[in-house]
Design a protein around this motif. Structure first.
Motif, PDB file in Angstrom:
ATOM      1  N   GLU A 173       0.885  -1.166   0.000  1.00 53.33           N
ATOM      2  CA  GLU A 173       0.000   0.000   0.000  1.00 53.33           C
ATOM      3  C   GLU A 173       0.925   1.218   0.000  1.00 53.33           C
ATOM      4  OE1 GLU A 173      -1.790  -0.395   3.860  1.00 53.33           O
ATOM      5  OE2 GLU A 173      -2.531  -2.400   3.422  1.00 53.33           O
ATOM      6  N   THR A 174       0.362   2.416  -0.104  1.00 49.96           N
ATOM      7  CA  THR A 174       1.192   3.617   0.062  1.00 49.96           C
ATOM      8  C   THR A 174       0.612   4.450   1.194  1.00 49.96           C
ATOM      9  OG1 THR A 174      -0.059   4.840  -1.611  1.00 49.96           O
ATOM     10  CG2 THR A 174       1.943   3.726  -2.346  1.00 49.96           C
ATOM     11  N   LYS A 195       5.474   4.618  -3.003  1.00 52.24           N
ATOM     12  CA  LYS A 195       4.874   4.079  -4.221  1.00 52.24           C
ATOM     13  C   LYS A 195       4.480   2.613  -4.039  1.00 52.24           C
ATOM     14  CE  LYS A 195       9.556   4.306  -5.660  1.00 52.24           C
ATOM     15  NZ  LYS A 195       9.789   4.915  -4.402  1.00 52.24           N
ATOM     16  N   LEU A 196       3.574   2.175  -4.889  1.00 55.78           N
ATOM     17  CA  LEU A 196       3.123   0.779  -4.868  1.00 55.78           C
ATOM     18  C   LEU A 196       4.129  -0.113  -5.580  1.00 55.78           C
ATOM     19  CD1 LEU A 196      -0.660   1.176  -5.755  1.00 55.78           C
ATOM     20  CD2 LEU A 196       0.305   0.479  -3.556  1.00 55.78           C
ATOM     21  N   ASP A 252       3.490  -2.421  -7.544  1.00 53.74           N
ATOM     22  CA  ASP A 252       3.052  -2.597  -8.939  1.00 53.74           C
ATOM     23  C   ASP A 252       3.691  -1.579  -9.884  1.00 53.74           C
ATOM     24  OD1 ASP A 252       1.489  -4.601  -7.973  1.00 53.74           O
ATOM     25  OD2 ASP A 252      -0.419  -3.551  -8.213  1.00 53.74           O
TER      26      ASP A 252
END
Length: 150
Positions: free
Chosen positions: A47-48, A72-73, A75
């Motif tokens: 999560e962020t 940042k994520l 992903d």
């Protein structure tokens, strides 16, 4: 005859935590500080949670500026060919995104400074918790990280 040295390719190392606000950010900062010539360091989260201002302050106190880093994520790094993923908290280790399993993965858990700070009896005790974890991460990055690289 001159032998050309083959340019050294930096290893891509990701430090993964739950919220990418404190521990993974500190680890990224230390990796850049100690091993910036051999490692391209990244940090991300499941999560962020945004950058933790106390983490920024404690790193600055130690001479490392992480204020330009961002939460940042994981992903967002899916296109980066990672060589090593280091999870720095249990939740991230248990919930590591599947695309990250292509890289060598190591878990090295560190206490959560914000959680420790909430339980602290004083502001000094809270900041001491951040400093302790910061220094534990520093020692790990400085002394043990090079041996973990594939």
């Amino acid at each position: 005859m001159h032998l050309r040295k083959k340019p050294m390719t930096k290893k891509n190392v990701l430090f993964l935590c739950t919220g990418n606000s404190c521990r993974s950010q500190m680890a990224e900062g230390w990796a850049k500080h100690f091993h910036g010539d051999t490692i391209e360091a990244y940090s991300a989260g499941i999560e962020t949670h945004g950058m933790n201002p106390h983490a920024i302050a404690m790193m600055k106190e130690a001479g490392v500026d992480i204020s330009s880093q961002s939460s940042k994520l994981a992903d967002s790094l899916s296109k980066v060919p990672l060589d090593l993923v280091i999870t720095v908290c249990g939740h991230a280790d248990e919930n590591c995104p599947s695309f990250l399993t292509k890289a060598k993965r190591v878990h090295v858990g560190f206490d959560d400074p914000p959680r420790l700070a909430k339980e602290a009896a004083s502001e000094k005790e809270a900041f001491d918790a951040y400093r302790r974890v910061r220094d534990e991460i520093r020692d790990f990055i400085r002394d043990r990280l090079p041996d973990l690289l594939p």
